[in-house]
Scaffold this motif. Sequence first.
Motif, short mmCIF file in Angstrom:
data_model
loop_
_atom_site.label_atom_id
_atom_site.label_comp_id
_atom_site.label_asym_id
_atom_site.label_seq_id
_atom_site.Cartn_x
_atom_site.Cartn_y
_atom_site.Cartn_z
N ALA A 9 0.83 -1.21 0.00
CA ALA A 9 0.00 0.00 0.00
C ALA A 9 0.86 1.26 0.00
O ALA A 9 2.06 1.22 0.29
N THR A 10 0.24 2.37 -0.34
CA THR A 10 0.90 3.67 -0.26
C THR A 10 0.30 4.39 0.94
O THR A 10 -0.92 4.53 1.03
N VAL A 11 1.17 4.77 1.85
CA VAL A 11 0.69 5.43 3.07
C VAL A 11 1.21 6.85 3.08
O VAL A 11 2.39 7.10 2.78
N SER A 12 0.33 7.78 3.41
CA SER A 12 0.75 9.18 3.42
C SER A 12 -0.10 9.96 4.42
O SER A 12 -1.08 9.44 4.96
N GLN A 13 0.32 11.19 4.63
CA GLN A 13 -0.48 12.08 5.50
C GLN A 13 -0.70 13.40 4.81
O GLN A 13 0.15 13.88 4.05
N THR A 14 -1.86 14.01 5.10
CA THR A 14 -2.12 15.35 4.60
C THR A 14 -2.58 16.19 5.78
O THR A 14 -3.12 15.67 6.75
N ALA A 15 -2.34 17.50 5.64
CA ALA A 15 -2.82 18.39 6.70
C ALA A 15 -4.29 18.65 6.46
O ALA A 15 -4.75 18.68 5.32
N GLU A 16 -5.04 18.78 7.55
CA GLU A 16 -6.48 19.07 7.43
C GLU A 16 -6.68 20.30 6.56
O GLU A 16 -6.02 21.32 6.75
N GLY A 17 -7.53 20.21 5.59
CA GLY A 17 -7.84 21.36 4.73
C GLY A 17 -6.83 21.57 3.61
O GLY A 17 -6.97 22.48 2.81
N LEU A 18 -5.77 20.78 3.60
CA LEU A 18 -4.76 20.92 2.54
C LEU A 18 -4.57 19.57 1.86
O LEU A 18 -3.48 19.01 1.85
N LEU A 49 -3.72 8.21 14.94
CA LEU A 49 -4.15 9.52 14.44
C LEU A 49 -3.37 10.65 15.10
O LEU A 49 -2.86 10.51 16.22
N LYS A 50 -3.32 11.74 14.38
CA LYS A 50 -2.58 12.90 14.88
C LYS A 50 -3.41 14.16 14.63
O LYS A 50 -4.14 14.25 13.63
N THR A 51 -3.25 15.11 15.53
CA THR A 51 -4.01 16.35 15.44
C THR A 51 -3.77 17.06 14.10
O THR A 51 -2.63 17.19 13.67
N LYS A 52 -4.84 17.48 13.49
CA LYS A 52 -4.83 18.25 12.24
C LYS A 52 -4.17 17.52 11.08
O LYS A 52 -3.62 18.13 10.17
N GLN A 53 -4.14 16.21 11.16
CA GLN A 53 -3.58 15.42 10.06
C GLN A 53 -4.59 14.35 9.67
O GLN A 53 -5.34 13.87 10.50
N ARG A 54 -4.57 14.01 8.39
CA ARG A 54 -5.33 12.85 7.93
C ARG A 54 -4.33 11.83 7.41
O ARG A 54 -3.39 12.19 6.69
N THR A 55 -4.54 10.60 7.78
CA THR A 55 -3.64 9.55 7.29
C THR A 55 -4.35 8.79 6.18
O THR A 55 -5.52 8.40 6.34
N GLU A 103 -4.29 18.62 -1.03
CA GLU A 103 -3.41 18.44 -2.19
C GLU A 103 -1.94 18.26 -1.78
O GLU A 103 -1.15 17.70 -2.53
N SER A 104 -1.56 18.75 -0.58
CA SER A 104 -0.16 18.54 -0.17
C SER A 104 -0.09 17.31 0.72
O SER A 104 -0.74 17.24 1.76
N GLU A 105 0.71 16.37 0.29
CA GLU A 105 0.73 15.05 0.92
C GLU A 105 2.16 14.67 1.24
O GLU A 105 3.06 14.90 0.44
N TRP A 106 2.37 14.10 2.42
CA TRP A 106 3.71 13.66 2.80
C TRP A 106 3.73 12.13 2.89
O TRP A 106 2.86 11.55 3.56
N PRO A 107 4.69 11.52 2.25
CA PRO A 107 4.70 10.05 2.29
C PRO A 107 5.13 9.52 3.65
O PRO A 107 5.93 10.13 4.36
N CYS A 108 4.58 8.39 4.02
CA CYS A 108 5.04 7.68 5.21
C CYS A 108 5.80 6.45 4.68
O CYS A 108 5.23 5.67 3.91
N VAL A 109 7.04 6.31 5.09
CA VAL A 109 7.84 5.22 4.50
C VAL A 109 8.01 4.08 5.51
O VAL A 109 7.97 4.28 6.73
N TRP A 110 8.18 2.91 4.97
CA TRP A 110 8.34 1.72 5.81
C TRP A 110 9.67 1.82 6.55
O TRP A 110 10.70 2.14 5.96
N SER A 111 9.65 1.52 7.79
CA SER A 111 10.88 1.54 8.58
C SER A 111 10.89 0.31 9.47
O SER A 111 9.85 -0.09 9.99
N GLY A 112 12.07 -0.27 9.65
CA GLY A 112 12.17 -1.45 10.52
C GLY A 112 12.07 -2.72 9.72
O GLY A 112 11.91 -2.70 8.49
N PRO A 113 12.17 -3.86 10.43
CA PRO A 113 12.22 -5.14 9.72
C PRO A 113 10.91 -5.46 9.02
O PRO A 113 9.84 -5.06 9.46
N LEU A 114 11.05 -6.19 7.92
CA LEU A 114 9.84 -6.67 7.23
C LEU A 114 9.27 -7.83 8.03
O LEU A 114 10.00 -8.52 8.75
#
Lengths: 304, 586
Positions: A140-149, A201-207, A151-162
């Motif tokens: 899957a592709t995982v990302s976060q966007t700020a509430e109300g924004l 979940l995080k304040t003012k963010q959508r995952t 169109e601007s998206e930040w990727p969440c990358v896999w970290s740690g062992p598979l």
Amino acid sequence: MERKVAFWLVLVVGAVAVWESWESFRPLVVRDSDVRAVSQLVRASYEPGTLIEVTPDWASPLFRRELGEFMPADHLGRADSKPFARITEIAFGKNRTLEFLGFPSDALVEERRIGPWFLRRYRQTPVLVTFDLTEHLLDATVSQTAEGLSESEWPCVWSGPLPSVVPKPGPLGGFVCEQTRVERRTMEIDYKPRRGMVVELKTKQRTRVRFSIPDAAWRGSTLHLWLGLHDFHQRKQARGPARVLVDLDDGQQTREFQVDPTQGFELQTIPLPTTSSEVHHLRMEFFAEHPPHHFVGVHGELRR
Amino acid sequence: MTDGKPRSARGLDVVFALVLFLATTAMLQFSSRRQGFARDEGYYFHAAEQHAAYYEELFGRVMRGELRALVDRKLVDRFFSYNQEHPPLAKTLFGLSWRFLHRCNCPQEPGLHALSYTKRHATLGLLKNGEAMRLPSHALAGALVAAIYALGRRLYGRTGAFVAAGLAILAPRHFFHAELACFDAPVTAMLGLTTWAYVRAQQTLSWRYALLTGLLFGLSLSTKLNAFFLPPLLFFHALWLRKDLLRTTNSSESPFFRRLLRWVFQPWALAMATVGPLVYLLSWPHLWFDTARRFSAYVSFHLHHVHYNIEYLGQNHNRPPYPWHYVPVMTLLTMPVLTLLLAKLGAVLWGLVPQKVELPPPDGERRAGAFPLLLASAVYPMLIIMRPGTPIFGAEKHWLPSVPFLALLSGAAVAYVVSALFSSPAARRSFAVAFSCLVLLPSALSVFRSHPYGLSHYNALAGGPVGAATLGMNRQFWGYSVRGAMPFLNTLPPRTPVYFHDANGFQLQMSQLDGFLRRDLPDSGMEEPGVRSSIAALVLHEKHFNKYEYWMWDAYGTTKPSFVLTHLGVPLCTVYERPKPERGMQ
């Protein structure tokens, strides 16, 4: 009169004393020998893929000690038993697994009693799971966007062992966003094991979690989505519900669900749009008005 | 003759009380050796060593003529700052008992004590560390049993008194708590003793017992905060009992205001209002400085206590409102059934035919309104916890002070039956012995059967621990059952990091000090990082702890435990080991 009363009191007290003494002297005991005998029977006729369910829950460790290799976490944490063709129920006394009580009478193919235990074998026509979201989390592709924004998206990358069959000591791998994580794990929802994905979940963010699903899996299937909040300690402190927006094929169909801290692992079924495409898209967006302590647990399957 | 009884009979009762005290203390001391250390005990062990060190240093400095040490704030704060959310008496007693009785090897035990010791303590060397720490709890329970005998003896005679004394300690949950170096059984004992002294003060109207009531009340306050709830009960009882003080008599026509003062300020009440707080304050050096702020911090801690988790009828409860029926149902399912039945019978009989239950008071004494007091004392602690906002995570330990009074009511029923059935003293004596044994048997058997997992005990109405587990009742708390898994943990390879779950560092340290757990098994840490870095991990089965087991499944890639500790077949603690990867396996 007084002696008569006293006499009857002695009889009643004496009877209770004898009964309680006997119950304390020979209490109801779950014997290891019975557990081993039941386990031997299960082992002898075990076929791969059989779901083994122990009821009541407190007895589960006793049978996992004997049959643990046949009772993997994804079986114990299943959303329901519909994908299993063969089911073995080990029940103490009159206890029954609620889910199996709804089976048609011809599903029960064998019932045996060993001491206080009942061993029941069921057969059913399983549903076909064409796509398992939890299984495919790493695709899957995982990302976060700020509430109300959006169109601007930040990727969440896999970290740690598979994920591996025998994990090495160390942290659990997961998608790491700015301050939160998306993980695949055996969740605790309503104090039960639930295999799925946890979205913190995080304040003012959508995952956002996006899946690309081949048409062969999509066509003719229905999305089964189970939602709940993971971790009792977080649920205790969580204020208000979390929300999950499900978008199918880029806006062809959208649904929004509310996940309340008091609910269990609740099923939502969503028919899939019949768009013609080689690859289909399923996007889930997680957010809340008061995000702290919301760890949304989700498991999804496309079922036919 | 004294008090209407021959001196030899009184002497015999003193001997019986002493025997009961010693037998109870010894029984608890020996049985507790199989009892795992509980989570909270760990904290109190840590505090107890510091309290003992305080008194040792204070004594040394005073002996050297340094009287300023008595008011040395730094000295007090050094040893009393830890665990200031609980008053000191029990911890101080645990510490002093440890200081004088433990077999000392302290310099060779670095990291296992609250303080570092460069030389061995001079001690009597009679007990292991944990045994010495727990002894004061055992002795206090012994004192309670003796006091119940004494009280019952005066009220309704020897047979009922013996039975009451026996039933008071032969309640599996009370027995469990009485084994531990915690506060619940000690405060039950202190409240029982204070009530006994109060009854004696009312029976004799003597200042001696009034002062004793005040002293014991102060010690109760210094044991646990439950004691704050006692004065209203005794006060209202005394106002009801001594309403005669309001009436005018022919001989004394004192003004109403004076009679009112005498009615309200009875000797015991004055003693409790003055001696009690004084003893409380003197016993707790932490309150000697900055008193108002420190006391309000203590009260505030308990007013805003975290609501921990408890499972009840399949539901996990961790915030109010709690079900009002939790207290009666738990009492019904954990106390011996016969004790409850006898208590109910005792209450009914005493209420209906008091003259057939209660003995006339000896010469020079008066009736003390014992029945309403005992009944209220049995019910009152339960009512406090039944308030929907009161935390219930401690289960029956929070209304444990009810138990001695339930036992006293039970004794009344036995006394009635024995006296009503036989008129011949010889027949009565033989029947009394046989009947007492019969009524004590189920309680004794249930204590025997529940040991050392008293918190998992449920009576025959619940179907025992197996039936209770199926009903969804809490199986344990405080992580004490980890002791049962220690023989397995001791077979792990050297230096295996272990996730110990709910067992805290201090209780594990005491287990290592006393040789129950190997020292080379490091604690892998707390919460999920602790699980993930461990090679072996244990989970103590409580409903809200399920998530820890799921962490283990994910971290180890298996749901198959290596060891399951059970009580009558019901799992209490499950241990997992990280599987070794096979060749080619990822």
